[in-house]
Design a protein around this motif. Structure first.
Motif, short mmCIF file in Angstrom:
data_model
loop_
_atom_site.label_atom_id
_atom_site.label_comp_id
_atom_site.label_asym_id
_atom_site.label_seq_id
_atom_site.Cartn_x
_atom_site.Cartn_y
_atom_site.Cartn_z
N LYS A 1 0.83 -1.21 0.00
CA LYS A 1 0.00 0.00 0.00
C LYS A 1 0.86 1.26 0.00
CE LYS A 1 -2.25 1.02 3.80
NZ LYS A 1 -3.30 1.05 4.83
N GLU A 2 1.89 1.28 0.83
CA GLU A 2 2.76 2.46 0.94
C GLU A 2 3.51 2.70 -0.37
OE1 GLU A 2 1.82 1.03 4.96
OE2 GLU A 2 2.58 0.05 3.15
N GLN A 3 3.85 1.63 -1.08
CA GLN A 3 4.54 1.79 -2.35
C GLN A 3 3.61 2.34 -3.42
OE1 GLN A 3 6.34 -2.28 -2.54
NE2 GLN A 3 8.23 -1.18 -2.91
N PHE A 4 2.36 1.88 -3.43
CA PHE A 4 1.40 2.44 -4.39
C PHE A 4 1.20 3.93 -4.11
CE2 PHE A 4 -2.83 3.90 -5.47
CZ PHE A 4 -2.90 3.57 -6.82
N ALA A 5 1.05 4.28 -2.84
CA ALA A 5 0.90 5.70 -2.48
C ALA A 5 2.14 6.48 -2.91
CB ALA A 5 0.67 5.83 -0.98
N LYS B 1 18.70 -0.90 -2.00
CA LYS B 1 17.76 -0.17 -2.85
C LYS B 1 17.19 1.03 -2.10
CE LYS B 1 13.73 -0.84 -5.84
NZ LYS B 1 12.72 -1.81 -6.33
N LYS B 2 16.83 0.83 -0.82
CA LYS B 2 16.29 1.93 -0.02
C LYS B 2 17.34 3.02 0.19
CE LYS B 2 14.28 0.30 3.71
NZ LYS B 2 13.33 -0.15 4.75
N ILE B 3 18.58 2.61 0.44
CA ILE B 3 19.65 3.59 0.64
C ILE B 3 19.87 4.42 -0.63
CG2 ILE B 3 22.15 3.83 0.97
CD1 ILE B 3 21.94 1.38 2.89
N ALA B 4 19.87 3.76 -1.79
CA ALA B 4 20.07 4.46 -3.07
C ALA B 4 18.98 5.50 -3.29
CB ALA B 4 20.09 3.45 -4.22
N PHE B 5 17.71 5.14 -3.00
CA PHE B 5 16.61 6.07 -3.20
C PHE B 5 16.66 7.23 -2.20
CE2 PHE B 5 14.46 2.95 -5.92
CZ PHE B 5 13.94 3.80 -6.88
N VAL B 6 17.04 6.94 -0.97
CA VAL B 6 17.13 8.00 0.04
C VAL B 6 18.23 8.99 -0.33
CG1 VAL B 6 17.75 8.50 2.44
CG2 VAL B 6 16.13 6.66 1.92
N ASP C 1 8.91 11.75 1.05
CA ASP C 1 8.96 10.47 0.36
C ASP C 1 10.21 9.68 0.76
OD1 ASP C 1 7.61 8.74 -1.58
OD2 ASP C 1 9.38 9.06 -2.83
N GLY C 2 11.31 10.38 0.98
CA GLY C 2 12.51 9.70 1.44
C GLY C 2 12.30 9.04 2.79
N PHE C 3 11.57 9.73 3.68
CA PHE C 3 11.26 9.15 4.99
C PHE C 3 10.36 7.92 4.83
CE2 PHE C 3 8.16 8.84 8.46
CZ PHE C 3 9.01 8.56 9.53
N PHE C 4 9.34 8.03 3.99
CA PHE C 4 8.43 6.89 3.77
C PHE C 4 9.17 5.69 3.21
CE2 PHE C 4 4.49 9.82 3.25
CZ PHE C 4 4.34 9.85 4.63
N ILE C 5 10.08 5.92 2.26
CA ILE C 5 10.85 4.83 1.66
C ILE C 5 11.71 4.14 2.73
CG2 ILE C 5 12.77 4.30 0.10
CD1 ILE C 5 11.62 6.48 -1.78
N ALA C 6 12.38 4.96 3.54
CA ALA C 6 13.28 4.40 4.57
C ALA C 6 12.51 3.65 5.65
CB ALA C 6 14.11 5.52 5.19
N TYR C 7 11.32 4.16 6.00
CA TYR C 7 10.61 3.61 7.17
C TYR C 7 9.60 2.53 6.81
CZ TYR C 7 8.37 3.62 11.76
OH TYR C 7 7.88 3.25 12.99
#
Length: 323
Positions: free
Chosen positions: A101-105, A174-179, A160-166
């Motif tokens: 769900k969080e990824q779709f958002a 992958k999460k580190i690269a996006f953050v 969005d960076g916070f949402f990706i990390a958390y």
């Protein structure tokens, strides 16, 4: 022989014509067409010669910036909640099992952000030449619109960076690269509000690459709702636009960042390292993504398999086994 000579002369004519047009473009629309900055302008310090620390401290302590940034955080959070609502009520069941769900958002607010920043970037570079941007007022409506959008963009990258990390259930690398990507992009956007319109123009040139993000999200949404034609168009758009924008255009922007004196004088001495470093990271990350994901199997980028039908068949098989 006459035919060969004719073809050769036509090729030569076309080459000369293209060269003339490129020189005309360079003389009118390139940052490098701007006149050399005079010593008087340098001495007047139109940017932050004390360094990037002073620039960012001015931004982060400005009530104007804080107000717009906070407004952006609230808006993006509300959009994220709307994305979660759409996932719960309108995303087909097969994809609710596959897509968090969080990824779709995240895809939903990414689409809104990309449309916003790419749209206003296009508005800026179609309405201003570099010289017009240099002579523009910071209160020009289009310049103000972009400055607002840039600040809201910085808010988007933070949230969005916070949402990706958390929240995202992805591999750590992958999460580190996006953050890191979001941090680099966001910190560059923080400098736009309080600086000269020529910085606004350079930033707008930079964020034209977000049109590729629009097409990435178009493809994702077409896949979710089984829109085969849109998926086909989105897939081919990604295959063609991604290297042109995030790799080719980005290389041109890296060149501007390191060799245009306007960026240094009108922002701060460390601007080439900050902006150029961010662009290099985005270019390398995009190249890796393009080669390892998009081009690993190009056919699946534009040919849609019916996920709903496969899910129904699997459900039917499971019911038969149970019975």
């Amino acid at each position: 022989r006459k035919s060969a000579l004719y073809q050769q002369s036509m090729a030569s004519f076309l080459f000369d014509d293209i060269s003339d047009r490129l020189r005309e473009f360079e003389a009118t629309w390139s940052i490098f067409s701007l006149p050399k900055i005079s010593n008087d302008i340098i001495e007047s310090d139109p940017g932050y010669s004390e360094g990037c620390t002073v620039l960012f401290m001015d931004a982060f302590t400005s009530s104007y910036f804080i107000y717009l940034f906070t407004l952006g955080l609230i808006a993006w959070y509300l959009f994220d909640l709307l994305g979660c609502y759409i996932w719960e009520h309108y995303v087909p069941k097969p994809f609710r099992k596959k897509l968090q769900k969080e990824q779709f958002a995240g895809h939903f607010i990414s689409m809104i952000h990309a449309l916003m920043i790419a749209g206003v970037s296009t508005l800026v570079i179609t309405q201003y030449s570099p010289l017009a941007a240099l002579n523009a007022s910071a209160t020009d409506p289009i310049i103000v619109i972009y400055k607002y959008a840039a600040t809201w963009s910085a808010a988007y990258f933070l949230l969005d960076g916070f949402f990706i990390a958390y929240y995202y259930k992805e591999k750590a690398d992958k999460k580190i690269a996006f953050v890191i990507h979001h941090f680099c992009s966001g910190i560059c956007m923080c400098s736009v509000l309080l600086t000269h319109p020529i910085v606004t123009y350079i930033s707008a040139l930079n964020f034209m690459i977000e049109w590729s993000t629009v097409m990435l999200n178009v493809r994702i949404f077409a896949r979710i709702w089984s829109l085969k034609l849109i998926y086909f168009i989105g897939g081919w758009s990604v295959i063609t636009m991604y290297p042109l924008t995030r790799m080719g255009w980005n290389l041109y922007m890296i060149y501007i960042s390191f060799y245009s004196e306007y960026l240094t004088v009108y922002t701060c001495p460390q601007a080439p390292a900050v902006l150029g470093g961010a662009e290099i990271f985005v270019c390398l990350l995009s190249t890796y993504y393009y080669l390892t994901f998009i081009m690993r199997n190009p056919k699946r980028m534009y040919i849609l398999r019916d996920a709903s039908k496969k899910y129904e068949e699997r459900e039917e098989e499971e019911r038969m086994v149970e019975s």
